[in-house]
Design a protein around this motif. Structure first.
Motif, PDB file in Angstrom:
ATOM      1  N   LYS A 153      -5.181   7.045  42.425  1.00 60.38           N
ATOM      2  CA  LYS A 153      -5.692   7.423  43.742  1.00 60.38           C
ATOM      3  C   LYS A 153      -7.210   7.268  43.789  1.00 60.38           C
ATOM      4  O   LYS A 153      -7.952   8.230  43.990  1.00 60.38           O
TER       5      LYS A 153
ATOM      6  N   ASP B 240     -10.660   6.380  45.396  1.00 58.99           N
ATOM      7  CA  ASP B 240     -11.091   6.531  46.781  1.00 58.99           C
ATOM      8  C   ASP B 240     -12.591   6.283  46.921  1.00 58.99           C
ATOM      9  O   ASP B 240     -13.330   6.230  45.935  1.00 58.99           O
TER      10      ASP B 240
ATOM     11  N   GLU C  84      -9.353  16.025  57.720  1.00 60.59           N
ATOM     12  CA  GLU C  84      -8.456  14.943  57.333  1.00 60.59           C
ATOM     13  C   GLU C  84      -7.876  15.148  55.932  1.00 60.59           C
ATOM     14  O   GLU C  84      -6.815  14.620  55.607  1.00 60.59           O
ATOM     15  N   THR C  85      -8.589  15.914  55.087  1.00 64.27           N
ATOM     16  CA  THR C  85      -8.085  16.182  53.742  1.00 64.27           C
ATOM     17  C   THR C  85      -7.247  17.450  53.686  1.00 64.27           C
ATOM     18  O   THR C  85      -6.728  17.805  52.625  1.00 64.27           O
TER      19      THR C  85
ATOM     20  N   PRO D 245      -1.715   7.815  52.934  1.00 63.41           N
ATOM     21  CA  PRO D 245      -2.914   7.671  52.116  1.00 63.41           C
ATOM     22  C   PRO D 245      -2.974   6.288  51.474  1.00 63.41           C
ATOM     23  O   PRO D 245      -1.952   5.739  51.050  1.00 63.41           O
ATOM     24  N   THR D 246      -4.169   5.716  51.440  1.00 60.93           N
ATOM     25  CA  THR D 246      -4.376   4.364  50.926  1.00 60.93           C
ATOM     26  C   THR D 246      -5.515   4.389  49.919  1.00 60.93           C
ATOM     27  O   THR D 246      -6.584   4.933  50.215  1.00 60.93           O
TER      28      THR D 246
ATOM     29  N   ARG E  51      -8.674  10.853  43.207  1.00 58.98           N
ATOM     30  CA  ARG E  51      -8.121  12.075  43.787  1.00 58.98           C
ATOM     31  C   ARG E  51      -7.075  12.737  42.894  1.00 58.98           C
ATOM     32  O   ARG E  51      -6.955  13.975  42.894  1.00 58.98           O
TER      33      ARG E  51
ATOM     34  N   LEU F  75      -7.770   9.100  51.183  1.00 62.19           N
ATOM     35  CA  LEU F  75      -6.906  10.277  51.114  1.00 62.19           C
ATOM     36  C   LEU F  75      -6.483  10.745  52.491  1.00 62.19           C
ATOM     37  O   LEU F  75      -5.377  11.271  52.665  1.00 62.19           O
ATOM     38  N   GLY F  76      -7.338  10.519  53.502  1.00 63.13           N
ATOM     39  CA  GLY F  76      -7.047  11.001  54.841  1.00 63.13           C
ATOM     40  C   GLY F  76      -6.249  10.034  55.695  1.00 63.13           C
ATOM     41  O   GLY F  76      -5.856  10.376  56.815  1.00 63.13           O
TER      42      GLY F  76
ATOM     43  N   LYS G 229      -3.040   7.711  56.954  1.00 62.84           N
ATOM     44  CA  LYS G 229      -1.606   7.986  57.057  1.00 62.84           C
ATOM     45  C   LYS G 229      -0.845   6.663  57.046  1.00 62.84           C
ATOM     46  O   LYS G 229      -0.862   5.951  58.045  1.00 62.84           O
TER      47      LYS G 229
END
Length: 280
Positions: A120, A122, A86-87, A254-255, A159, A249-250, A252
């Motif tokens: 970012k 996470d 996913e990353t 990214p949140t 991130r 990060l993964g 869609k």
């Protein structure tokens, strides 16, 4: 045993959670839960105590991290194949090792700071081992004999700092409060199979991560053995071993986390954590 440190920051006391869930004070038997308190000899003495003989603690005091005075906080990256995918990273052929600063260690329900300049922030639910016996060049077959027990860790990550600010991952992993650990250390006898524990994480009540330690690429024993080939592990040292898929990060698109968000997470047999995001 489920061993804890409870009380205000900087003034924590040692304790245990008995079979009924009651918090009891261990101060008469051990000064604090440092690495030496997790040696086999010390754990044997603590296990011989009748929990009913210990003072019961009322209310709901704060829990600190279940170990203090550590020499190092080691982490394994990309240790679940779905998380690597996913990353956008390749599945590693050897464990990836990085360090979290000791000053990132915090209590399981303490606030998590959003660093200045963070864009970012996470989350990562992980299972961590705490070392009980000095380990150097230990075999995979023998590695878990050097472990005192296991606990929940949230490997909080920035991130942008981690991957876009040049250098190694450490600066995206080491801000104060980026290492909530606990609520307790469960000694090995509490955990039937460390490679078959369910794990989860929610953000603002919405499920983000669902996984199991059975899908780790490198087992707990492999991780402990591998790290011991490169550095001596001392009693109290923490090794946190990677996260299942579902990180921000993964997603869609990214949140990432913002001030006011609430993270809750847990691992089967190891308890739960809750953190609110605050500004640094």
């Amino acid at each position: 045993m489920k061993l804890v440190r409870y009380g205000e920051k900087g003034a924590e006391k040692p304790g245990l959670i008995d079979k009924s869930g009651q918090l009891r004070d261990l101060s008469a038997h051990v000064k604090d839960l440092t690495g030496e308190a997790y040696s086999p000899e010390s754990l044997k003495k603590l296990a011989a105590i009748d929990p009913a003989s210990l003072p019961a603690i009322s209310g709901k005091p704060r829990f600190g991290a279940p170990v203090t005075g550590i020499s190092k906080f080691v982490a394994i990256g990309l240790n679940y194949s779905d998380h690597a995918k996913e990353t956008g990273a390749a599945i590693p052929t050897e464990p990836i090792i990085f360090m979290k600063a000791n000053t990132s260690l915090s209590g399981p329900n303490d606030n998590v700071e959003k660093p200045r300049g963070s864009t970012k922030l996470d989350w990562e639910v992980e299972i961590a081992a705490i070392i009980g016996t000095r380990a150097k060049y230990v075999s995979e077959a023998d590695a878990l004999n050097y472990v005192a027990g296991y606990c929940v860790c949230n490997d909080v990550s920035e991130r942008n700092f981690q991957t876009e600010r040049l250098g190694q991952w450490t600066k995206g992993k080491s801000h104060d409060t980026f290492g909530p650990v606990g609520p307790w250390l469960a000694t090995k006898d509490e955990i039937k199979d460390v490679q078959n524990l369910s794990m989860w994480l929610d953000v603002n009540g919405q499920r983000r991560q669902t996984g199991s330690t059975k899908t780790m690429i490198f087992s707990m024993a492999k991780c402990v053995s591998y790290v011991s080939q490169f550095m001596t592990l001392l009693p109290g040292d923490i090794i946190t071993t990677g996260t299942p898929p579902g990180v921000g990060l993964g997603m869609k698109p990214p949140t990432f986390l913002n001030v006011g968000d609430v993270i809750t997470l847990g691992i089967e047999g190891l308890g739960e954590q809750r953190q609110e995001i605050v500004a640094a």
